[in-house]
Design an enzyme around this catalytic site. Structure first.
Site, PDB file in Angstrom:
ATOM      1  N   ARG A  54      -3.068  -7.992   4.595  1.00  0.00           N
ATOM      2  CA  ARG A  54      -2.810  -7.986   6.038  1.00  0.00           C
ATOM      3  C   ARG A  54      -4.091  -7.918   6.878  1.00  0.00           C
ATOM      4  NH1 ARG A  54       1.349  -6.232   3.254  1.00  0.00           N
ATOM      5  NH2 ARG A  54      -0.358  -5.373   2.045  1.00  0.00           N
ATOM      6  N   THR A  55      -4.965  -6.965   6.564  1.00  0.00           N
ATOM      7  CA  THR A  55      -6.117  -6.722   7.445  1.00  0.00           C
ATOM      8  C   THR A  55      -7.063  -7.921   7.450  1.00  0.00           C
ATOM      9  OG1 THR A  55      -5.889  -4.414   6.822  1.00  0.00           O
ATOM     10  CG2 THR A  55      -7.883  -5.004   8.005  1.00  0.00           C
ATOM     11  N   LYS A  82     -23.555  -9.139  -9.259  1.00  0.00           N
ATOM     12  CA  LYS A  82     -24.817  -9.136 -10.022  1.00  0.00           C
ATOM     13  C   LYS A  82     -25.636  -7.891  -9.714  1.00  0.00           C
ATOM     14  CE  LYS A  82     -24.949 -14.094  -9.224  1.00  0.00           C
ATOM     15  NZ  LYS A  82     -25.603 -15.077  -8.364  1.00  0.00           N
ATOM     16  N   ARG A 104     -14.666  -3.739   5.052  1.00  0.00           N
ATOM     17  CA  ARG A 104     -13.802  -2.818   4.286  1.00  0.00           C
ATOM     18  C   ARG A 104     -14.563  -2.441   3.027  1.00  0.00           C
ATOM     19  NH1 ARG A 104      -7.490  -3.339   2.700  1.00  0.00           N
ATOM     20  NH2 ARG A 104      -7.380  -2.594   4.854  1.00  0.00           N
ATOM     21  N   HIS A 132      -8.938   4.004   9.041  1.00  0.00           N
ATOM     22  CA  HIS A 132      -8.516   2.604   9.143  1.00  0.00           C
ATOM     23  C   HIS A 132      -8.111   2.426  10.612  1.00  0.00           C
ATOM     24  CE1 HIS A 132      -6.971  -1.266   8.348  1.00  0.00           C
ATOM     25  NE2 HIS A 132      -6.168  -1.017   7.327  1.00  0.00           N
TER      26      HIS A 132
HETATM   27  N1   CP Z   1      -2.352  -2.136   5.963  1.00  0.00           N
HETATM   28  C1   CP Z   1      -3.350  -2.652   5.232  1.00  0.00           C
HETATM   29  O1   CP Z   1      -4.515  -2.244   5.346  1.00  0.00           O
HETATM   30  O2   CP Z   1      -2.960  -3.648   4.381  1.00  0.00           O
HETATM   31  P1   CP Z   1      -3.975  -4.488   3.489  1.00  0.00           P
HETATM   32  O3   CP Z   1      -4.580  -3.558   2.471  1.00  0.00           O
HETATM   33  O4   CP Z   1      -3.150  -5.577   2.858  1.00  0.00           O
HETATM   34  O5   CP Z   1      -5.036  -5.043   4.398  1.00  0.00           O
END
Ligand code: CP
Length: 311
Positions: A54-55, A82, A104, A132
Site C-alpha cells: 500500500r505505502t 553487496k 521505509r 508510520h
Molecule cells: N499499511 C502499510 O504500511 O501497508 P504496506 O506495508 O503494504 O505498505
C-alpha cells in the site's frame, strides 16, 4: 515543513493543515484526468528497504498525480545486497539531485539519520517499530470523513501494540486531535507505560478486546508483527489469539451501531479480523487505501513547499 519524520513533531494545527490539503487533493482523484502540474520538474525517490504494497504504490500514485518524476528503489535489487550502507546509498542517490526521498527502513530513526545527512526533504514511510506518520494521517482523514470529526471519538486499537509503528503514530495523532484511544492486546504485546505517549486522559489500556470495543466509534485492528517479535513476546496459538483478540461479528456488535472498522493492512484473515467483518458493511479498509493517495499527495505538496495550486 521540510520533512515529515513523525507525528511526534507535528502540532494539531499542522496535522489539520495536512488533512485539509488532502481533502482538495482527493478531488483531483475524482477527475477524468487525475493529474495536476504541482510538482512538475521535481524528482522524488521512493527508497524502500522493507516490503510494502500500500505505502509504496500509493506514494508512487501520489507523486505521479502531482506530475513529479519518480524513481523507485528496492533494496533487494540494489547494491545494498553487496553491502552498501544506508548513508552511502542515499548519498549516491543525492548525487542525482532528487528533491524528496520517501524512505521505509527496518531501523527506528533511519529517516531522521537521512534528514541530518542530505539536502532533500525526507518523508518517513515507516521506520522499524517507531512511526508510520502517513498511515496515521490517512487514518485520521478517514475517521474525519466517515464520522464527521476526530475530536471526542472513542477509538479502539486492538492487537500487537508493542511492535506496531502504526499504533504509535495513531496514538500520537489521535490524542493530539482530541480523540480517546483504548488499547487492547495480549499483555506481552502492550508496552508498559504506553498511555504516556498520548497522555493518560487520552489513552487507556483495556483489560479485554470486548472492553476496548464496547461503545467505540472506531475499531482499528492490527496484525501480529511477527517480523519484529522477540521470544519474550510469544503467545500460545493463533487460534487462541483469534478467540481472545480477533474481531468477529459478535465482538463488533458491542461497538456503536455507526462504528467503522479499520485495518492498516496487510490483514491476516481469521486471526485478528474475520472475513465477515473485513468485508462487512462497517469496513472502511479500502477507503483507507484510497485516502492514502490524497494524504500522501498533501504531504509531498507541503514538504516540497507548495508550488502551483492543486486546483
Ligand atoms: N499499511 C502499510 O504500511 O501497508 P504496506 O506495508 O503494504 O505498505
Amino acid at each position: 515543513m521540510k520533512h515529515l519524520l513523525g507525528i511526534e513533531d507535528l502540532s494539531r494545527a499542522q496535522i489539520e493543515r495536512i488533512l485539509d490539503t488532502a481533502k482538495s487533493m482527493k478531488e483531483v482523484g475524482g477527475r477524468r484526468i487525475r493529474k495536476v502540474p504541482t510538482l512538475r520538474g521535481r524528482t522524488v525517490v521512493n527508497l524502500f528497504f522493507e516490503a510494502s504494497t500500500r505505502t509504496r504504490t500509493s506514494f508512487e500514485v501520489a507523486e505521479k498525480r502531482l506530475s513529479a518524476d519518480v524513481i523507485n528503489f528496492a533494496s533487494s535489487t540494489s547494491s545494498v545486497s553487496k553491502g552498501e550502507t544506508l548513508i552511502d546509498t542515499t548519498k549516491n542517490l543525492m548525487a542525482m539531485r532528487p528533491d524528496a526521498i520517501v524512505v521505509r527502513h527496518a531501523s527506528a530513526g533511519a529517516p531522521h539519520l537521512l534528514a541530518r545527512h542530505v539536502a532533500a526533504s525526507i518523508v518517513n514511510a515507516g521506520d522499524g517499530a517507531h512511526e508510520h506518520p502517513t498511515q496515521a494521517l490517512l487514518d485520521a482523514y478517514t475517521m474525519r470523513d466517515k464520522c464527521g470529526r476526530v475530536e471526542g471519538l472513542e477509538v479502539a486499537i486492538v492487537g500487537d501494540i508493542r511492535n506496531s509503528r502504526v499504533a504509535r503514530s495513531n496514538i500520537l495523532a489521535l490524542a493530539r486531535l482530541g480523540a480517546h484511544v483504548r488499547l487492547a492486546g495480549p499483555p506481552p504485546l502492550i508496552p508498559p507505560g504506553i498511555e504516556r505517549l498520548g497522555g493518560r486522559a487520552r489513552v487507556t489500556v483495556a483489560n479485554s478486546a470486548d472492553d476496548a470495543v464496547r461503545d467505540a466509534d472506531v475499531v482499528m485492528m492490527l496484525r501480529i508483527q511477527r517480523e519484529r517479535m522477540t521470544d519474550d513476546q510469544a503467545f500460545p496459538s493463533l487460534r487462541e489469539y483469534a478467540i481472545l483478540w480477533g474481531l468477529n461479528a459478535r465482538r463488533l456488535a458491542l461497538a456503536k451501531k455507526s462504528a467503522i472498522v479499520m485495518h492498516p493492512g496487510p490483514m491476516n484473515r481469521g486471526v485478528e479480523i474475520m472475513p465477515e467483518v473485513a468485508d462487512g458493511a462497517q469496513s472502511v479498509i479500502l477507503e483507507q487505501v484510497e485516502n492514502g493517495v490524497a494524504v500522501r499527495m498533501a504531504v509531498l505538496y507541503l514538504v516540497l513547499g507548495g508550488g502551483e495550486a492543486a486546483a
